[in-house]
Design a protein around this motif. Sequence first.
Motif, PDB file in Angstrom:
ATOM      1  N   PHE A   1       0.737  -1.313   0.012  1.00 35.51           N
ATOM      2  CA  PHE A   1       0.042   0.217  -0.236  1.00 35.51           C
ATOM      3  C   PHE A   1       1.075   1.235  -0.347  1.00 35.51           C
ATOM      4  O   PHE A   1       0.442   2.319  -0.980  1.00 35.51           O
ATOM      5  CB  PHE A   1      -0.673   0.090   1.353  1.00 35.51           C
ATOM      6  CG  PHE A   1      -2.189  -1.091   1.433  1.00 35.51           C
ATOM      7  CD1 PHE A   1      -2.096  -1.866   0.483  1.00 35.51           C
ATOM      8  CD2 PHE A   1      -2.907  -1.287   2.392  1.00 35.51           C
ATOM      9  CE1 PHE A   1      -3.076  -2.690   0.291  1.00 35.51           C
ATOM     10  CE2 PHE A   1      -3.433  -2.162   2.542  1.00 35.51           C
ATOM     11  CZ  PHE A   1      -4.123  -3.055   1.138  1.00 35.51           C
ATOM     12  N   GLU A   2       1.894   1.337   0.822  1.00 40.82           N
ATOM     13  CA  GLU A   2       2.543   2.506   1.126  1.00 40.82           C
ATOM     14  C   GLU A   2       3.543   2.976  -0.746  1.00 40.82           C
ATOM     15  O   GLU A   2       3.919   3.892  -0.831  1.00 40.82           O
ATOM     16  CB  GLU A   2       3.610   2.441   1.942  1.00 40.82           C
ATOM     17  CG  GLU A   2       3.032   2.380   3.527  1.00 40.82           C
ATOM     18  CD  GLU A   2       4.446   2.049   4.534  1.00 40.82           C
ATOM     19  OE1 GLU A   2       3.790   2.148   5.709  1.00 40.82           O
ATOM     20  OE2 GLU A   2       5.499   1.281   3.966  1.00 40.82           O
ATOM     21  N   ARG A   3       4.413   1.790  -1.351  1.00 40.45           N
ATOM     22  CA  ARG A   3       4.621   1.486  -1.746  1.00 40.45           C
ATOM     23  C   ARG A   3       3.682   2.910  -3.029  1.00 40.45           C
ATOM     24  O   ARG A   3       4.208   3.181  -3.963  1.00 40.45           O
ATOM     25  CB  ARG A   3       5.348   0.293  -2.831  1.00 40.45           C
ATOM     26  CG  ARG A   3       6.504  -0.013  -2.051  1.00 40.45           C
ATOM     27  CD  ARG A   3       7.200  -0.874  -2.942  1.00 40.45           C
ATOM     28  NE  ARG A   3       6.241  -2.644  -3.063  1.00 40.45           N
ATOM     29  CZ  ARG A   3       5.908  -3.061  -2.624  1.00 40.45           C
ATOM     30  NH1 ARG A   3       6.796  -3.254  -0.898  1.00 40.45           N
ATOM     31  NH2 ARG A   3       5.438  -4.592  -2.278  1.00 40.45           N
ATOM     32  N   LEU A   4       2.705   1.717  -3.466  1.00 38.62           N
ATOM     33  CA  LEU A   4       1.534   2.696  -3.974  1.00 38.62           C
ATOM     34  C   LEU A   4       1.207   3.775  -3.627  1.00 38.62           C
ATOM     35  O   LEU A   4       1.314   4.390  -5.059  1.00 38.62           O
ATOM     36  CB  LEU A   4       0.171   1.713  -4.189  1.00 38.62           C
ATOM     37  CG  LEU A   4       1.037   0.099  -5.280  1.00 38.62           C
ATOM     38  CD1 LEU A   4      -0.378  -0.908  -4.553  1.00 38.62           C
ATOM     39  CD2 LEU A   4       1.150   0.145  -6.148  1.00 38.62           C
ATOM     40  N   THR A   5       0.967   3.918  -3.002  1.00 39.29           N
ATOM     41  CA  THR A   5       1.071   5.601  -2.829  1.00 39.29           C
ATOM     42  C   THR A   5       1.849   6.710  -2.778  1.00 39.29           C
ATOM     43  O   THR A   5       1.554   7.603  -3.390  1.00 39.29           O
ATOM     44  CB  THR A   5       0.120   5.700  -1.060  1.00 39.29           C
ATOM     45  OG1 THR A   5      -0.880   4.859  -1.371  1.00 39.29           O
ATOM     46  CG2 THR A   5       0.261   6.751  -0.474  1.00 39.29           C
ATOM     47  N   GLY A   6       2.926   5.878  -2.146  1.00 40.27           N
ATOM     48  CA  GLY A   6       3.973   7.157  -2.649  1.00 40.27           C
ATOM     49  C   GLY A   6       4.205   7.254  -3.819  1.00 40.27           C
ATOM     50  O   GLY A   6       4.555   8.311  -4.362  1.00 40.27           O
TER      51      GLY A   6
ATOM     52  N   MET B   1       2.091  13.665  -8.200  1.00 40.72           N
ATOM     53  CA  MET B   1       1.109  14.318  -7.393  1.00 40.72           C
ATOM     54  C   MET B   1       1.913  15.877  -7.530  1.00 40.72           C
ATOM     55  O   MET B   1       1.457  17.312  -7.771  1.00 40.72           O
ATOM     56  CB  MET B   1       0.268  14.257  -6.773  1.00 40.72           C
ATOM     57  CG  MET B   1      -1.184  12.752  -7.060  1.00 40.72           C
ATOM     58  SD  MET B   1      -2.418  13.793  -8.098  1.00 40.72           S
ATOM     59  CE  MET B   1      -2.807  14.992  -7.433  1.00 40.72           C
ATOM     60  N   VAL B   2       2.978  15.787  -7.022  1.00 40.33           N
ATOM     61  CA  VAL B   2       3.767  16.824  -5.876  1.00 40.33           C
ATOM     62  C   VAL B   2       5.134  16.907  -7.709  1.00 40.33           C
ATOM     63  O   VAL B   2       5.205  18.641  -7.754  1.00 40.33           O
ATOM     64  CB  VAL B   2       4.590  15.790  -5.376  1.00 40.33           C
ATOM     65  CG1 VAL B   2       6.260  17.222  -4.615  1.00 40.33           C
ATOM     66  CG2 VAL B   2       4.106  16.134  -4.041  1.00 40.33           C
TER      67      VAL B   2
ATOM     68  N   SER C   1      -2.152  19.255   1.562  1.00 44.79           N
ATOM     69  CA  SER C   1      -0.819  19.240   2.254  1.00 44.79           C
ATOM     70  C   SER C   1       0.527  18.964   1.412  1.00 44.79           C
ATOM     71  O   SER C   1       1.924  18.541   1.662  1.00 44.79           O
ATOM     72  CB  SER C   1      -0.476  17.013   2.839  1.00 44.79           C
ATOM     73  OG  SER C   1      -1.227  16.680   2.210  1.00 44.79           O
ATOM     74  N   LEU C   2       0.025  18.041   0.122  1.00 44.55           N
ATOM     75  CA  LEU C   2       0.503  18.100  -1.192  1.00 44.55           C
ATOM     76  C   LEU C   2       1.246  19.626  -1.559  1.00 44.55           C
ATOM     77  O   LEU C   2       1.554  19.870  -2.984  1.00 44.55           O
ATOM     78  CB  LEU C   2       0.300  16.827  -2.963  1.00 44.55           C
ATOM     79  CG  LEU C   2       0.067  15.982  -1.788  1.00 44.55           C
ATOM     80  CD1 LEU C   2      -1.089  15.183  -2.995  1.00 44.55           C
ATOM     81  CD2 LEU C   2       0.914  14.937  -2.222  1.00 44.55           C
TER      82      LEU C   2
ATOM     83  N   MET D   1       6.501  13.876   2.797  1.00 43.04           N
ATOM     84  CA  MET D   1       6.260  13.161   1.780  1.00 43.04           C
ATOM     85  C   MET D   1       5.459  11.709   2.756  1.00 43.04           C
ATOM     86  O   MET D   1       4.953  11.368   2.706  1.00 43.04           O
ATOM     87  CB  MET D   1       6.643  12.229   0.679  1.00 43.04           C
ATOM     88  CG  MET D   1       6.776  14.175  -0.093  1.00 43.04           C
ATOM     89  SD  MET D   1       5.832  14.100  -1.290  1.00 43.04           S
ATOM     90  CE  MET D   1       5.190  12.805  -2.081  1.00 43.04           C
ATOM     91  N   ASP D   2       6.865  11.532   3.576  1.00 38.52           N
ATOM     92  CA  ASP D   2       6.455  10.372   4.580  1.00 38.52           C
ATOM     93  C   ASP D   2       5.505  10.463   5.507  1.00 38.52           C
ATOM     94  O   ASP D   2       4.630   9.244   5.114  1.00 38.52           O
ATOM     95  CB  ASP D   2       8.022   9.823   4.957  1.00 38.52           C
ATOM     96  CG  ASP D   2       8.246  10.476   6.153  1.00 38.52           C
ATOM     97  OD1 ASP D   2       7.654  11.795   6.348  1.00 38.52           O
ATOM     98  OD2 ASP D   2       9.066   9.814   7.225  1.00 38.52           O
ATOM     99  N   VAL D   3       5.204  11.155   6.087  1.00 44.00           N
ATOM    100  CA  VAL D   3       4.209  11.347   7.313  1.00 44.00           C
ATOM    101  C   VAL D   3       2.688  11.266   6.099  1.00 44.00           C
ATOM    102  O   VAL D   3       2.006  10.978   6.142  1.00 44.00           O
ATOM    103  CB  VAL D   3       4.477  12.890   7.611  1.00 44.00           C
ATOM    104  CG1 VAL D   3       2.801  13.401   8.234  1.00 44.00           C
ATOM    105  CG2 VAL D   3       5.386  12.881   8.230  1.00 44.00           C
ATOM    106  N   ILE D   4       3.060  11.895   4.786  1.00 45.35           N
ATOM    107  CA  ILE D   4       1.340  11.946   4.128  1.00 45.35           C
ATOM    108  C   ILE D   4       1.209  10.798   3.553  1.00 45.35           C
ATOM    109  O   ILE D   4      -0.343   9.504   3.749  1.00 45.35           O
ATOM    110  CB  ILE D   4       1.714  13.066   2.949  1.00 45.35           C
ATOM    111  CG1 ILE D   4       2.196  14.269   3.355  1.00 45.35           C
ATOM    112  CG2 ILE D   4       0.067  12.619   1.827  1.00 45.35           C
ATOM    113  CD1 ILE D   4       2.799  15.343   1.844  1.00 45.35           C
TER     114      ILE D   4
END
Length: 207
Positions: free
Chosen positions: A121-126, A132-133, A194-195, A144-147
Amino acid sequence: MTDRRQRKSRAALQQALITLVAAKPYDAITVEDITEYADVARATFYAHVKDKPALLLEVSQQLVAELTERAQAVAAPEPPVYTGGAVFTIFDQAARHRALYRLVISGEGGSVARTELVAAFERLTGAVLTRMVAAPAHEPRVPMDVITTAYVGAILLTLERWLGEHPDADSTDPGSRQVATDFLRSQVGGLEWSLGYQPGEARFERA
């Protein structure tokens, strides 16, 4: 021929566990249950895996591989439009493997299997949030790691609540696509800020 038989036996054991998890509590499933359902000898089980948790980990890794492949095949977002394709993929997979997802997310089957799924999930989301950024360039207001961590945590809790309330697909179940859509709509405002986007600059459009 031997390799083919081995792959067939391993696949049968994995499918047996997936099926049994949907029928009875994980702790109540025995190696004998698995081998009987898979129609293989007990010795065959131990020739492939150490124990039941090891088999669950294999099944979880297969979930992750399938999830990653499907999510990568979804069209990438074109900022500032956020389509949430990876999220739809996650919720769709969870709908097709409800009992297995509940087991893995809860950690009842062990921390390793849960860690594998959360990391996916984290890899896909990251990957999505980084895009997006980057295009167009924005300066995130939060690391970004917090987001990513916050977003994945929200996905996990939403999945857990939905699957707990609707263990079976029935007339009361809103369905994975609706749950994912509601989730994404609830998140886009926070992501926009946040972004590093300006108010009203980013938007969610369902793929």
